[in-house]
Design a protein around this motif. Sequence first.
Motif, mmCIF file in Angstrom:
data_model
loop_
_atom_site.group_PDB
_atom_site.id
_atom_site.type_symbol
_atom_site.label_atom_id
_atom_site.label_comp_id
_atom_site.label_asym_id
_atom_site.label_seq_id
_atom_site.Cartn_x
_atom_site.Cartn_y
_atom_site.Cartn_z
ATOM 1 N N LEU A 1 32.717 31.962 49.061
ATOM 2 C CA LEU A 1 33.556 33.128 48.796
ATOM 3 C C LEU A 1 32.728 34.392 48.892
ATOM 4 O O LEU A 1 31.594 34.438 48.407
ATOM 5 N N ASP A 2 33.303 35.415 49.499
ATOM 6 C CA ASP A 2 32.703 36.741 49.539
ATOM 7 C C ASP A 2 33.548 37.603 48.599
ATOM 8 O O ASP A 2 34.716 37.878 48.897
ATOM 9 N N VAL A 3 32.958 37.970 47.468
ATOM 10 C CA VAL A 3 33.713 38.654 46.416
ATOM 11 C C VAL A 3 33.079 40.011 46.136
ATOM 12 O O VAL A 3 31.869 40.118 45.965
ATOM 13 N N LYS A 4 33.925 41.029 46.079
ATOM 14 C CA LYS A 4 33.481 42.351 45.662
ATOM 15 C C LYS A 4 33.815 42.483 44.189
ATOM 16 O O LYS A 4 34.966 42.353 43.788
ATOM 17 N N ARG B 1 37.547 41.505 40.301
ATOM 18 C CA ARG B 1 37.060 40.798 41.483
ATOM 19 C C ARG B 1 38.082 40.949 42.593
ATOM 20 O O ARG B 1 39.277 40.777 42.367
ATOM 21 N N LYS B 2 37.597 41.235 43.780
ATOM 22 C CA LYS B 2 38.461 41.330 44.963
ATOM 23 C C LYS B 2 37.889 40.428 46.034
ATOM 24 O O LYS B 2 36.710 40.502 46.370
ATOM 25 N N LEU B 3 38.723 39.562 46.570
ATOM 26 C CA LEU B 3 38.305 38.625 47.593
ATOM 27 C C LEU B 3 38.127 39.370 48.914
ATOM 28 O O LEU B 3 39.053 40.005 49.405
ATOM 29 N N PRO C 1 55.606 36.696 47.184
ATOM 30 C CA PRO C 1 56.570 35.596 47.248
ATOM 31 C C PRO C 1 56.471 34.906 48.598
ATOM 32 O O PRO C 1 55.772 35.404 49.479
ATOM 33 N N PRO C 2 57.165 33.771 48.784
ATOM 34 C CA PRO C 2 57.094 33.097 50.084
ATOM 35 C C PRO C 2 57.393 34.084 51.212
ATOM 36 O O PRO C 2 58.346 34.856 51.136
ATOM 37 N N ASN C 3 56.548 34.069 52.217
ATOM 38 C CA ASN C 3 56.593 35.002 53.356
ATOM 39 C C ASN C 3 56.301 36.441 52.952
ATOM 40 O O ASN C 3 56.620 37.365 53.677
ATOM 41 N N GLY C 4 55.682 36.630 51.789
ATOM 42 C CA GLY C 4 55.223 37.952 51.387
ATOM 43 C C GLY C 4 53.872 38.229 52.037
ATOM 44 O O GLY C 4 53.400 37.489 52.884
ATOM 45 N N ASN C 5 53.221 39.309 51.604
ATOM 46 C CA ASN C 5 51.914 39.617 52.192
ATOM 47 C C ASN C 5 50.813 39.670 51.135
ATOM 48 O O ASN C 5 49.778 40.264 51.355
ATOM 49 N N LYS C 6 51.019 39.032 49.976
ATOM 50 C CA LYS C 6 50.000 38.964 48.933
ATOM 51 C C LYS C 6 49.731 37.515 48.589
ATOM 52 O O LYS C 6 50.553 36.640 48.824
ATOM 53 N N HIS C 7 48.573 37.275 48.016
ATOM 54 C CA HIS C 7 48.223 35.952 47.503
ATOM 55 C C HIS C 7 47.759 36.110 46.068
ATOM 56 O O HIS C 7 47.477 37.216 45.615
ATOM 57 N N LYS C 8 47.692 35.009 45.344
ATOM 58 C CA LYS C 8 47.333 35.063 43.924
ATOM 59 C C LYS C 8 45.864 34.732 43.669
ATOM 60 O O LYS C 8 45.485 34.547 42.522
ATOM 61 N N CYS C 9 45.035 34.633 44.697
ATOM 62 C CA CYS C 9 43.621 34.285 44.491
ATOM 63 C C CYS C 9 42.938 35.371 43.669
ATOM 64 O O CYS C 9 42.982 36.553 44.008
ATOM 65 N N VAL C 10 42.306 34.959 42.572
ATOM 66 C CA VAL C 10 41.608 35.894 41.702
ATOM 67 C C VAL C 10 40.096 35.817 41.898
ATOM 68 O O VAL C 10 39.338 36.384 41.123
ATOM 69 N N ALA C 11 39.660 35.098 42.927
ATOM 70 C CA ALA C 11 38.246 34.977 43.287
ATOM 71 C C ALA C 11 37.406 34.415 42.149
ATOM 72 O O ALA C 11 36.284 34.848 41.915
#
Length: 164
Positions: free
Chosen positions: A83-86, A105-107, A58-68
């Motif tokens: 992008l560097d994707v694992k 996928r992990k960014l 959420p806003p000011n959280g520590n996660k993002h929604k990028c799915v790479a």
Amino acid sequence: MAQNIKEFIKGIKSLFVGMKITGEYLVKPKITVNYPWETVGKEGLEGFRMVIKLVPVPPNGNKHKCVACGMCARSCPSNCIKLDVKQTVEEVELPDGKKKKKVNRKLQGFYVDFSLCSLCGLCVESCPTKTLQFSNYPYIVGTSRDDFVYNILEDFKKRYGEEK
């Protein structure tokens, strides 16, 4: 002779119109700043578009929604996003007993070369998870081209902390 007088009057009129516009700007408050001795606050930069950033959830959280997924890199006309994707593949058993391969996928890195970026916004518009947005930080400076290659994932981690 009459033609010359008409052109002269037209020129004088044009001169006064230009002087009027110049005079109006002469008395208006200045909007430029003398950087680096003066800086602009955030209040005047709502519509300013600069470096893209990842949006926390959420806003000011520590996660993002990028799915790479790489849509931002594919839509970029300047080819400035890398992008560097694992990527890992695991087998998942379905309820009917069949097995299916699932790709995760992990960014690992999100690199943007802002010396090439045209700030067109196609990366922000094409993001399916809406995790990219423009920042309004105007003070991007450097002495070499390498100074403008940003890892916005690292910037996200510094700003909001590591993902759990």
